[in-house]
Motif scaffolding. Structure first.
Motif, mmCIF file in Angstrom:
data_model
loop_
_atom_site.group_PDB
_atom_site.id
_atom_site.type_symbol
_atom_site.label_atom_id
_atom_site.label_comp_id
_atom_site.label_asym_id
_atom_site.label_seq_id
_atom_site.Cartn_x
_atom_site.Cartn_y
_atom_site.Cartn_z
ATOM 1 N N ALA A 794 0.829 -1.208 0.000
ATOM 2 C CA ALA A 794 0.000 0.000 0.000
ATOM 3 C C ALA A 794 0.865 1.262 0.000
ATOM 4 N N LEU A 795 1.901 1.275 0.840
ATOM 5 C CA LEU A 795 2.766 2.451 0.912
ATOM 6 C C LEU A 795 3.595 2.623 -0.360
ATOM 7 N N SER A 796 4.017 1.499 -0.940
ATOM 8 C CA SER A 796 4.753 1.570 -2.202
ATOM 9 C C SER A 796 3.880 2.190 -3.285
ATOM 10 N N LEU A 797 2.605 1.777 -3.328
ATOM 11 C CA LEU A 797 1.669 2.366 -4.284
ATOM 12 C C LEU A 797 1.524 3.869 -4.041
ATOM 13 N N LEU A 798 1.433 4.239 -2.760
ATOM 14 C CA LEU A 798 1.232 5.644 -2.396
ATOM 15 C C LEU A 798 2.432 6.504 -2.786
ATOM 16 N N VAL A 799 3.640 6.077 -2.418
ATOM 17 C CA VAL A 799 4.809 6.926 -2.684
ATOM 18 C C VAL A 799 5.138 6.981 -4.168
ATOM 19 N N ASN A 800 4.873 5.890 -4.888
ATOM 20 C CA ASN A 800 5.223 5.883 -6.311
ATOM 21 C C ASN A 800 4.170 6.527 -7.191
ATOM 22 N N LEU A 801 2.957 6.690 -6.688
ATOM 23 C CA LEU A 801 1.920 7.355 -7.466
ATOM 24 C C LEU A 801 1.554 8.730 -6.925
ATOM 25 N N VAL A 802 2.127 9.110 -5.771
ATOM 26 C CA VAL A 802 1.830 10.427 -5.213
ATOM 27 C C VAL A 802 3.118 11.211 -4.928
ATOM 28 N N VAL A 803 3.983 10.679 -4.077
ATOM 29 C CA VAL A 803 5.173 11.422 -3.676
ATOM 30 C C VAL A 803 6.157 11.570 -4.830
ATOM 31 N N MET A 804 6.469 10.461 -5.488
ATOM 32 C CA MET A 804 7.450 10.536 -6.582
ATOM 33 C C MET A 804 6.973 11.419 -7.735
ATOM 34 N N PRO A 805 5.731 11.283 -8.210
ATOM 35 C CA PRO A 805 5.283 12.210 -9.270
ATOM 36 C C PRO A 805 5.238 13.669 -8.813
ATOM 37 N N SER A 806 4.953 13.898 -7.524
ATOM 38 C CA SER A 806 4.964 15.282 -7.028
ATOM 39 C C SER A 806 6.358 15.870 -7.106
ATOM 40 N N LEU A 807 7.362 15.065 -6.790
ATOM 41 C CA LEU A 807 8.745 15.528 -6.946
ATOM 42 C C LEU A 807 9.055 15.826 -8.404
ATOM 43 N N LEU A 808 8.524 14.994 -9.290
ATOM 44 C CA LEU A 808 8.733 15.239 -10.717
ATOM 45 C C LEU A 808 8.088 16.553 -11.150
#
Length: 820
Positions: A794-808
């Motif tokens: 669940a957290l992997s889904l969250l960081v890779n679809l929310v946090v990482m794209p936000s950094l991008l």
């Protein structure tokens, strides 16, 4: 490279039946060898192989003549324990246990020397003493003596006199011990010549063969003891315990979970995949590929005669996760091409799918292999085994997903493929909008969670207890609780105190006991009141610690001897006299386990209470050392704390240290993989950092929830990083492709969410659904593993679809699309 890969896959797809035949042969060979796969339930899996404390423990065990032992409790249901009928039943139980192969001896209350039933002069000890087996013994006096004895109370008899314990000493494996010592010697001296290398290989081969035989014999021994016990359960409540039994039962629970929940987990995975893909072929392709990966890996382990331990048994669950992720990404890309390039034939679509996903899949496999390869340097054999087994498993998963999956799909009848909908799932849509509209808010929340995670990580502990591994209603926990409350604790720990060694020079002592007789045991003069007094001071302190149960040392035996001296302490002559009067069998029973005069050693034997409030083993050991040095006057080097409990604690600490030491390696290896694939240092950093956050959040959750780091949960950080980085590779690879096509950052993120995001979503929910059934297990570590794995997904889904794209969104400033 792309052209070479394309040519290879066109060739593979043109020869599908040949490839499938080769895979079938491999599967048959694996199925044949999987029968040789065994589970290692020995106590060796609970210690670090190169732990210096282990070498000391083995040395001390040899000096004191220790045996590995088990405990069987016996509480009659209808009659009093000290009745002729019950004692006769107890004798029958003991006799049947003594016939079991692998048991060296069984000691029960029936064998306890009775010195006060009735009272006898010390001079008669050498010629005769009574036990409960003696025909004319007075049971009333015997019960009073045994229940009040400082030696037998909470050792062989409960304080209320209603239950007793049988100590089962196991036969040592002389061949295995000899090979272990030779193996350690050769490893320590190093390989200098070709002959040395050949000798080490031969010893390793013989050691592994002897170890397999030992594991099988131990498993059979536990089953045989349980079978004997079952014949007496109608007349008594009988619990079975001991460290070897606990180790055996832990792996038994894991095997039962695989058998019980394997089918249910598989069913939930299939149902979830069917809900998403709505075609049975995609479900079967995904599940068959994953199961085939497990079969091939297990078959290779069987061929290599590599046993599976409590830790390395996780390879099955992990392999299903990673293989399913591979297959889902391939399926999603295949259906995406059907939607976007409807003019392509089925073969062309398949060929294009495999080519497009080759780079991210191969880098995913390599990154995961690099992460698990870091475990192979661990001194803890089961952890090192998990490392190389997962490297093997990931290789199998990748190869089968790029051979079995495309060729089976190629031979299946062509049917209309349900195209991917332009409308993405609600959750990924929400994530996409949040990323595009509020990236700075997302990053700010991520920083807050990172700080909160540090607080949780600081609360992590490695002080796990065996009793916490089992549910309250389980037989093993009930047995541990019963022994803790009535028979002085279960897991052993020893304090070794060093004095000046015995000097064999003739002594001039006026000894009325042995005047004019040859001295049969001159070491008796080494035992002096000042040594006993220092032991007693240690006892007084240790008895204040609620985590410590039964204590035995020579101070306990001296307390017994006071009963023959009007309850006064014995002086040097009296102490030597009493010891000299002991017959050889009592000397072996009372003195040898607690003293080695020639080495100057005395031992305080302790049993730890598993039901005591949680405590720090490190703090306890340090407190014992501090008291012995500061209060009792021992030199620091004269105090050692050892035992299985200490070795288990050292193993957990070493496991924690090894995990910390490999984090840097894993991060560097992952960064390099990203850099090679994406050719952008910035994208590499963006791929690594959010997944470190997800790992930190899971560890923080453990800290706040009070979940200790143990053999099962300790590797969760490597699992989280492996899962998270795999997801990031697929996402960033697609993002980079979209940027190269001239799309803006926002457009690239939207497209990546709609396609790669769907694959991540399907994979995560599938694994979460499948692993949720592990919460029904009777083995607490399995429950935690299921919960933490689901949380990691669940957290992997969250960081890779929310946090990482936000950094991008923040780091890649929106650019006009090409041609605008």
């Amino acid at each position: 490279m792309s052209r070479n890969v394309s040519n290879i896959y066109r060739t593979v797809i043109r020869l599908p039946y040949l490839v499938l035949a080769m895979v079938a042969v491999l599967a048959v060979a694996a199925a044949f060898n999987v029968r040789q796969l065994t589970f290692d339930a020995s106590t060796d899996t609970l210690v670090a192989e190169n732990d210096q404390a282990l070498a000391y423990y083995l040395e001390v065990s040899e000096q004191f003549g220790d045996a590995v032992f088990l405990i069987l409790t016996y509480q009659p249901t209808d009659d009093l324990l000290f009745s002729p009928v019950v004692l006769e039943r107890l004798a029958r139980l003991q006799e049947q246990l003594e016939t079991v192969a692998g048991i060296a001896s069984v000691t029960s209350v029936l064998d306890a020397p009775l010195l006060r039933s009735p009272p006898m002069p010390l001079t008669e000890l050498a010629t005769s003493y009574k036990t409960l087996r003696t025909p004319d013994v007075d049971f009333g006096l015997a019960e009073k003596e045994v229940t009040e004895s400082p030696l037998y109370r909470e050792l062989l008899i409960s304080t209320d006199g209603r239950a007793t314990a049988l100590r089962i000493d196991l036969e040592p494996d002389a061949e295995l011990d000899k090979l272990r010592q030779e193996r350690q010697r050769l490893r320590a001296t190093g390989v200098q010549t070709a002959a040395d290398a050949e000798r080490l290989r031969a010893v390793e081969t013989s050691y592994q063969a002897a170890r397999r035989n030992y594991i099988a014999s131990q498993e059979q021994l536990m089953a045989d003891i349980r079978q004997v016990r079952e014949a007496f359960t109608d007349e008594a409540t009988i619990y079975f315990s001991g460290v070897p039994m606990i180790a055996s039962d832990m792996i038994r629970y894991v095997k039962d979970d695989i058998a019980t929940f394997g089918g249910l987990t598989l069913g939930l995975v299939m149902l979830t995949l069917f809900i998403f893909f709505r075609r049975l072929r995609w479900v079967l392709l995904s599940v068959l590929t994953a199961l085939l990966s497990v079969l091939v890996t297990a078959g290779i382990l069987g061929f290599l005669r590599q046993p599976v331990t409590l830790i390395s048994s996780n390879f099955i669950s992990l392999l299903i996760i990673f293989s399913t992720a591979f297959t889902v990404h391939l399926i999603v890309r295949y259906r995406e091409l059907v939607r976007e390039d409807a003019h392509l034939s089925a073969r062309e679509t398949l060929d294009r799918t495999m080519i497009d996903k080759f780079a991210p899949c191969v880098y995913t496999a390599l990154t995961t292999i690099a992460a698990f390869a870091s475990l192979t340097v661990s001194d803890i054999v089961p952890v090192a085994d998990l490392g190389w087994i997962m490297c093997l498993a990931m290789t199998a998963a990748f190869v089968l997903n790029y051979t079995f999956f495309p060729t089976l799909l190629a031979v299946l009848p062509e049917r209309q493929v349900i195209q991917l909908s332009e409308k993405q799932p609600l959750l990924t849509g929400v994530f996409s909008q949040l990323t595009l509209n509020r990236p700075r808010l997302v990053v700010g929340v991520a920083f807050f969670l990172a700080g909160l995670s540090l607080l949780g990580i600081n609360r992590l502990s490695t002080d796990s207890r065996f009793i916490d591994y089992f549910k309250d209603k389980s037989e093993i926990k009930q047995g541990l609780v019963f022994i803790d409350e009535n028979l002085g604790g279960t897991t052993p720990m020893d304090i070794i105190l060093t004095f000046s060694p015995f000097d064999a020079a003739p002594l001039s002592v006026d000894d009325d006991f042995f005047a004019g007789e040859p001295d049969a045991y001159p070491e008796r003069y080494w035992y002096t009141p000042d040594k006993i007094d220092r032991l007693r001071q240690m006892h007084t302190y240790l008895e204040t610690r609620e985590e410590i149960g039964k204590l035995i040392s020579l101070a306990t035996l001296e307390e017994l001897a006071r009963g023959f001296n009007e309850n006064e302490g014995l002086n040097t002559i009296q102490l030597a006299g009493v010891i000299g009067l002991l017959p050889d069998d009592l000397r072996q029973q009372f003195l040898s386990p607690f003293s080695v005069p020639k080495a100057g050693l005395m031992r305080i034997s302790m049993r730890m209470r598993e039901t005591a409030p949680p405590y720090s083993r490190d703090a306890l050991i340090e407190d014992i050392r501090r008291h012995a040095v500061n209060e009792v006057g021992f030199a620091p080097e004269a105090v050692e704390v050892t035992g299985v409990n200490v070795l288990f604690n050292n193993m957990l600490k070493e496991l924690f240290r090894s995990q910390l030491s490999t984090v840097g390696y894993v991060v560097l290896a992952t960064f390099l993989m990203f850099l090679i694939l994406l050719r952008s240092p910035l994208l590499a950093v963006v791929g690594v950092v959010p997944n470190l956050l997800s790992a930190a959040m899971v560890l923080a959750f453990m800290g706040f929830a009070g979940i200790t780091l143990d053999m099962m949960t300790m590797t969760i950080a490597a699992i989280i990083i492996g899962i998270g980085v795999d997801n990031a590779i697929h996402y960033l690879h697609r993002f980079r492709q979209e940027i190269q096509m001239g799309h803006t950052t926002a457009e690239a993120i939207a497209t990546s969410h709609r396609n790669i995001g769907l694959a991540l979503y399907v994979t995560s929910l599938t694994v979460i659904a499948g692993f949720s059934v592990l919460s029904l297990s009777n083995f607490i570590p399995t429950i935690y593993f299921g919960i933490l794995t689901a949380l990691a997904m669940a957290l992997s889904l969250l960081v890779n679809l929310v946090v990482m794209p936000s950094l991008l969104m923040i780091l890649f400033r929106p650019r006009p699309a090409a041609g605008t």
